[in-house]
Design an enzyme around this catalytic site. Structure first.
Site, PDB file in Angstrom:
ATOM      1  N   ASP A   9       0.854  -1.185   0.000  1.00 55.51           N
ATOM      2  CA  ASP A   9       0.000   0.000   0.000  1.00 55.51           C
ATOM      3  C   ASP A   9       0.890   1.236   0.000  1.00 55.51           C
ATOM      4  OD1 ASP A   9      -2.011  -1.822   0.180  1.00 55.51           O
ATOM      5  OD2 ASP A   9      -2.873  -1.050   2.047  1.00 55.51           O
ATOM      6  N   ASP A 131     -15.709  -3.172  -1.311  1.00 54.59           N
ATOM      7  CA  ASP A 131     -15.249  -2.883   0.044  1.00 54.59           C
ATOM      8  C   ASP A 131     -16.462  -2.579   0.925  1.00 54.59           C
ATOM      9  OD1 ASP A 131     -12.650  -2.971  -1.108  1.00 54.59           O
ATOM     10  OD2 ASP A 131     -12.895  -0.878  -1.730  1.00 54.59           O
TER      11      ASP A 131
END
Length: 243
Positions: A9, A131
Site C-alpha cells: 500500500d 469494500d
C-alpha cells in the site's frame, strides 16, 4: 487456482498499512516499495497487490505513480487499484505493465467505466473492488457509504462481464483479527464470481481457511510486515491440498 497476493500500500511513495482504512492510523513500513516487491518476489510470490492510497482518497499521487513504475521493473505480476476513476488512468496503469487493474469507487458510481475498461482490456485485466462495512459498500477510500450491498454490486458487475472481485471487510482491514471467510464465501456463492479475500489476515490459519472455502485468493498485508506470517511458508499453501 488459489493465489496469495502480498500487499504493497502506497502513501506518498512509502509502504504503509492503514487500520480500517483510517489515514490517521497509518504505520509506515518502509520508503522503498521496489525493494519490498523484490523481497516478495524472492520469497516466491508471482503477484503483488499494490494500492495507491493517495489516489483512493482523491489526493495527488505522483510519488505513488513513480513507485508503481519502479515496481513494474521487478518483473512480478501486479494487481493495482486506488483512484482508477477514468479510462485514461486505467490505460496508464496497463501501459506501465500492470497485469490487472482494480476499479473500486467507479465500479459503484460509474458503471459505464467498467463497460469501457472490459471492452478495451478484457476480464482478465480488469477486476472490481467491493469494500464493505456494516453491510454497505464503501467508496472514495472507504470514507463514504454507498446505498448498495455487496451482493447487489457483485451481481451487477457479473452481468457487465467482470469475472474477479476483491472483497474487503473494512472493519477488519489492517488490524489482524481474522478474515471474514463466511461473508466472503457467501458472496462468491451468491455472485458466481472468483472472489479474492482481503482484510484481517492474522496468521497462516487464515490463509488455510480462505483456501479451504474455495475462494480465488487472499491478500496479506500487515501480518507479513509484522512477521506474523512467513510469505514463503504461506505460498506453499497455494499448492498444498487443504485438510
Amino acid at each position: 487456482m488459489f493465489i496469495i497476493y502480498p500487499a504493497i500500500d502506497l502513501r506518498s511513495g512509502k509502504v504503509v498499512r492503514l487500520a480500517q482504512g483510517d489515514l490517521n492510523r497509518a504505520t509506515v513500513y518502509g520508503d522503498n516499495p521496489t525493494a519490498t516487491a523484490r523481497k516478495w518476489k524472492e520469497a516466491g510470490a508471482e503477484w503483488v497487490h499494490v494500492v495507491n492510497l493517495d489516489g483512493a482518497f482523491g489526493e495527488a499521487a505522483e510519488a505513488n505513480w513513480r513507485a508503481l513504475k519502479e515496481i513494474a521493473n521487478v518483473e512480478i505480476r501486479i494487481q493495482f487499484g486506488g483512484g482508477l476513476r477514468d479510462i485514461e488512468l486505467i490505460r496508464r496503469v496497463i501501459r506501465l505493465g500492470v497485469a490487472r487493474a482494480v476499479i473500486g469507487t467507479a465500479a459503484v458510481e460509474n458503471p459505464a467505466l467498467v463497460d469501457a475498461a472490459l471492452a478495451e482490456f478484457g476480464p482478465e485485466r480488469i477486476a472490481a473492488g467491493v469494500d464493505v462495512k456494516d453491510g454497505k459498500v464503501r467508496v472514495k477510500g472507504w470514507a463514504e457509504e454507498s446505498a448498495v450491498t455487496a451482493v447487489e454490486l457483485a451481481q451487477r458487475l457479473k452481468g457487465q462481464g467482470i469475472q474477479t472481485i476483491i472483497f474487503t471487510d473494512v472493519s477488519r482491514d489492517g488490524i489482524g483479527v481474522g478474515v471474514n471467510v463466511e461473508a466472503t464465501a457467501s458472496l462468491a456463492k451468491e455472485s458466481g464470481l472468483a472472489v479474492i479475500a482481503s482484510g484481517g489476515v492474522a496468521g497462516i490459519e487464515d490463509v488455510r481457511r480462505v483456501r479451504g472455502a474455495g475462494l480465488a485468493g487472499v491478500i496479506i498485508g500487515r501480518a507479513l510486515y509484522e512477521g506474523k506470517i512467513d510469505l514463503a511458508a504461506a505460498l506453499r499453501e497455494q499448492v498444498t491440498p487443504p485438510v
